[in-house]
Structures are given as C-alpha cells and as structure tokens.
Scaffold this motif. Sequence first.
Motif, PDB file in Angstrom:
ATOM      1  N   ALA A 182       0.862  -1.178   0.000  1.00  0.00           N
ATOM      2  CA  ALA A 182       0.000   0.000   0.000  1.00  0.00           C
ATOM      3  C   ALA A 182       0.903   1.235   0.000  1.00  0.00           C
ATOM      4  N   VAL A 183       0.547   2.234  -0.778  1.00  0.00           N
ATOM      5  CA  VAL A 183       1.436   3.367  -1.017  1.00  0.00           C
ATOM      6  C   VAL A 183       1.021   4.567  -0.175  1.00  0.00           C
ATOM      7  N   THR A 184       2.004   5.216   0.451  1.00  0.00           N
ATOM      8  CA  THR A 184       1.789   6.470   1.163  1.00  0.00           C
ATOM      9  C   THR A 184       2.727   7.517   0.588  1.00  0.00           C
ATOM     10  N   ALA A 185       2.362   8.782   0.744  1.00  0.00           N
ATOM     11  CA  ALA A 185       3.160   9.860   0.160  1.00  0.00           C
ATOM     12  C   ALA A 185       4.575   9.896   0.731  1.00  0.00           C
ATOM     13  N   ASP A 186       4.717   9.696   2.056  1.00  0.00           N
ATOM     14  CA  ASP A 186       6.049   9.789   2.659  1.00  0.00           C
ATOM     15  C   ASP A 186       6.969   8.651   2.216  1.00  0.00           C
ATOM     16  N   MET A 187       6.385   7.532   1.759  1.00  0.00           N
ATOM     17  CA  MET A 187       7.178   6.407   1.284  1.00  0.00           C
ATOM     18  C   MET A 187       8.008   6.784   0.059  1.00  0.00           C
ATOM     19  N   LEU A 188       7.533   7.794  -0.696  1.00  0.00           N
ATOM     20  CA  LEU A 188       8.137   8.118  -1.983  1.00  0.00           C
ATOM     21  C   LEU A 188       8.855   9.461  -1.996  1.00  0.00           C
ATOM     22  N   GLU A 189       8.993  10.080  -0.836  1.00  0.00           N
ATOM     23  CA  GLU A 189       9.567  11.425  -0.796  1.00  0.00           C
ATOM     24  C   GLU A 189      11.031  11.472  -1.197  1.00  0.00           C
ATOM     25  N   HIS A 190      11.766  10.400  -0.981  1.00  0.00           N
ATOM     26  CA  HIS A 190      13.215  10.423  -1.219  1.00  0.00           C
ATOM     27  C   HIS A 190      13.615   9.518  -2.383  1.00  0.00           C
ATOM     28  N   GLY A 191      12.781   9.453  -3.400  1.00  0.00           N
ATOM     29  CA  GLY A 191      13.108   8.666  -4.571  1.00  0.00           C
ATOM     30  C   GLY A 191      12.323   7.365  -4.620  1.00  0.00           C
ATOM     31  N   PRO A 192      12.598   6.520  -5.616  1.00  0.00           N
ATOM     32  CA  PRO A 192      11.847   5.276  -5.782  1.00  0.00           C
ATOM     33  C   PRO A 192      11.912   4.373  -4.557  1.00  0.00           C
ATOM     34  N   HIS A 193      10.822   3.691  -4.298  1.00  0.00           N
ATOM     35  CA  HIS A 193      10.743   2.721  -3.208  1.00  0.00           C
ATOM     36  C   HIS A 193      10.800   1.321  -3.794  1.00  0.00           C
ATOM     37  N   VAL A 194      11.611   0.461  -3.206  1.00  0.00           N
ATOM     38  CA  VAL A 194      11.761  -0.918  -3.678  1.00  0.00           C
ATOM     39  C   VAL A 194      11.280  -1.861  -2.584  1.00  0.00           C
ATOM     40  N   GLY A 195      10.359  -2.765  -2.932  1.00  0.00           N
ATOM     41  CA  GLY A 195       9.845  -3.734  -1.979  1.00  0.00           C
ATOM     42  C   GLY A 195       9.895  -5.135  -2.552  1.00  0.00           C
ATOM     43  N   PRO A 196      10.019  -6.171  -1.704  1.00  0.00           N
ATOM     44  CA  PRO A 196      10.140  -7.547  -2.205  1.00  0.00           C
ATOM     45  C   PRO A 196       8.825  -8.081  -2.760  1.00  0.00           C
ATOM     46  N   ARG A 197       8.920  -8.954  -3.740  1.00  0.00           N
ATOM     47  CA  ARG A 197       7.738  -9.617  -4.305  1.00  0.00           C
ATOM     48  C   ARG A 197       7.498 -10.910  -3.538  1.00  0.00           C
ATOM     49  N   ARG A 198       6.930 -10.783  -2.351  1.00  0.00           N
ATOM     50  CA  ARG A 198       6.731 -11.954  -1.506  1.00  0.00           C
ATOM     51  C   ARG A 198       5.797 -12.967  -2.161  1.00  0.00           C
ATOM     52  N   ASP A 199       4.810 -12.501  -2.908  1.00  0.00           N
ATOM     53  CA  ASP A 199       3.891 -13.435  -3.554  1.00  0.00           C
ATOM     54  C   ASP A 199       4.609 -14.283  -4.599  1.00  0.00           C
ATOM     55  N   TRP A 200       5.559 -13.673  -5.323  1.00  0.00           N
ATOM     56  CA  TRP A 200       6.325 -14.422  -6.324  1.00  0.00           C
ATOM     57  C   TRP A 200       7.259 -15.417  -5.657  1.00  0.00           C
ATOM     58  N   HIS A 201       7.861 -15.011  -4.525  1.00  0.00           N
ATOM     59  CA  HIS A 201       8.701 -15.954  -3.776  1.00  0.00           C
ATOM     60  C   HIS A 201       7.855 -17.134  -3.289  1.00  0.00           C
ATOM     61  N   THR A 202       6.618 -16.853  -2.867  1.00  0.00           N
ATOM     62  CA  THR A 202       5.718 -17.912  -2.419  1.00  0.00           C
ATOM     63  C   THR A 202       5.433 -18.878  -3.552  1.00  0.00           C
ATOM     64  N   TRP A 203       5.171 -18.335  -4.738  1.00  0.00           N
ATOM     65  CA  TRP A 203       4.913 -19.188  -5.891  1.00  0.00           C
ATOM     66  C   TRP A 203       6.112 -20.062  -6.208  1.00  0.00           C
TER      67      TRP A 203
END
Length: 341
Positions: free
Chosen positions: A242-263
Amino acid sequence: MSGPTVLRPIGLKRRRFRGARKQENLGGEGRGHGQSQGGAAMSRPLYVPVLPVKPHALTAYQHLAPAVQSAVVPLWNLPPRPGLPPDALRSRIQRDAHAVSKRQRHRPAWLDAPFADAAQLTALTAVLAELGGLVPLRPVTGPDRPASHQAAALAQARTSGNGLGIRVAVPGEWEGAVAVAVAVRDLLARADPAVETDLLLDLGTVLADRAGAAKEALRALDDLMPLTPWRTAAVLGGAFPAVTADMLEHGPHVGPRRDWHTWRELSDSGRGYVRWLSHGDYGIQSARALAREASQGGGPPWGTLRYTTEGAFVLAKVLARGEDRDTVNRAAARQLVEMSD
C-alpha cells in the motif's frame, strides 16, 4: 488520476509469455494439459490476474498483445456499491458487466463480487442471467458466501455452460481446514455434474510478514485438490505494498515480491499437482485495493508509477496534475528504466 500509472500493463512480465503461440490450450478452454489427482485432464492458463472492474485495468487488458491475452484468464472483481437504490445499483452493475464482456469477447474470464451485500449479489445474478451464454464469463462463489449466492451461482453456471469458479480465501493460517474442505465438498456436490469447476485459492495480501504463506497454501491444496477433477486450479496472492506519500519522498521505493517468492516455493515443493497449478496475482495493485468503493472523481494531486522486476516492486512518485506534471513524471520514469534490473 483514475488509476495507477504503469509502464507495463497490469504488471505482466513480457518474457513470461515468450513462445506462447507454441503452448496448447492457453486460454484455459480444453483439457489437454495433463491429469489431476482424480485422473481427469486439467487446463492451465499461464496467468490469472486479479483485476478490478475499473477503467485503468480494463484498458490495460484490452491493450495486451493477442498472444498474451490468449495466455491470460482474468478474475474480474466488481467494486462494492453500498447504499445505492435498486435501479441505480442494477444500472451500475449492468454497465460493469457489459464492460468486462466487451473486453473478453470470446475469451474466458471469471466475474466476482467478493465484497457485495445481498442487494448487489441479487442484481449481479440478474445481470449475468441476462448475458446468459453469450459471453464466456464464469460466475464465482465460495464456501464463505451466503447460501442464496451459492445457489444463484450454481444455477447461472448450469444455465450458461461456462463453468463455475470457487474462490477459497486463505488470508493467514489454514484455520478450520476440515470445515472449509467439507463446505467446498458440499458445494461441489450441489453443482450439476456437467458444470466444470475452477479452484481459485486466494491468499490475499502476501507481504514480508507472511513467510509461511507457501506452507499454508500447500496445506489448503492438499485438502482441496483431491475433491474433484478441477478444470483450472490457480493460486492467487498480492504483495504490492500500500502506497503512502512519505514512502516516496526520497526517490523510488523498492519492496520484495513476496507473492512471487511464495509461488517459487510452491513450484519447488515436489507435490504432484503443482505442475497443473496456474499462477495468479493482483498485478500492480495492493490486494486491499479491491475493497475500495468506486471513485467519484477527485483524489490527491500525486500518483505512483509502478514497475515489476524479477524479484521486487518499484514505485516512484508522479504528479496527477499541474504545470510540472510532464517534467516530473518523465524524470520518475527515467529513474526506473535506468535501474540495473
């Protein structure tokens, strides 16, 4: 913005579909892919995206290359519409269902209303009955749905001849496994023997705190796969944060693809049925986005540019309006495409 800005339609990875023309029965119609535990042949779409019936998703699907569309069987989800008068509710659902049927044409898809109240379920049943067998839309129900909804979905599946999707939620541990499996078995027993059934195992949100998601999925599949020779069996999960404004204030945010790891964990489990499972996810949306009511316009002045790599989700902040919109958004896109992966 009416929806998220994306670089690739609904988060699909192009290389996943290379050679798609050489595959057989990619659209999920036909029975040539293999055998289920019960001995009956199963079909296997390559990808099952869980999509909202909203303009941005409908447009993205429509713009997919024909070879990719042939490999995709979407699970379309109607937004909740509480409090609308009966006539207005029926009109909205009719419009949504016709929008989906227009995009699908001769390709199959499931149509669900997972957050609907009794009034919306009644209206949806009437609209699907009107469409009948004219379009290959498959009704969806589940062991947790009201008995009236189950009965309506079973009747619609029998009348249309398109089959039935059974959506089983596994939001955490496979709790009450015996009771859920019994409920699914009873639902299958009430279906017409001629109705083909699809298992849609929905893990919901699969973020970093669900390291055991693959284990729970396997526990559920061990109980559910032997119940019937499923036409299609898909495992669905969403890991886009889920995206919040403060998450993106300092450039791109990178998060793991946990669903793909699960697959990947499922694929490496050694279970005999795994080779017939289809992979599904929520694309570039958070799994919780489906529960949001349809937007009536407005929204914040910013949005997100989203991208899916092999192992991560990448998000960048963009502007929805303003004089600097083009400059800011092009700079954000440039940051993404210059990343190593």
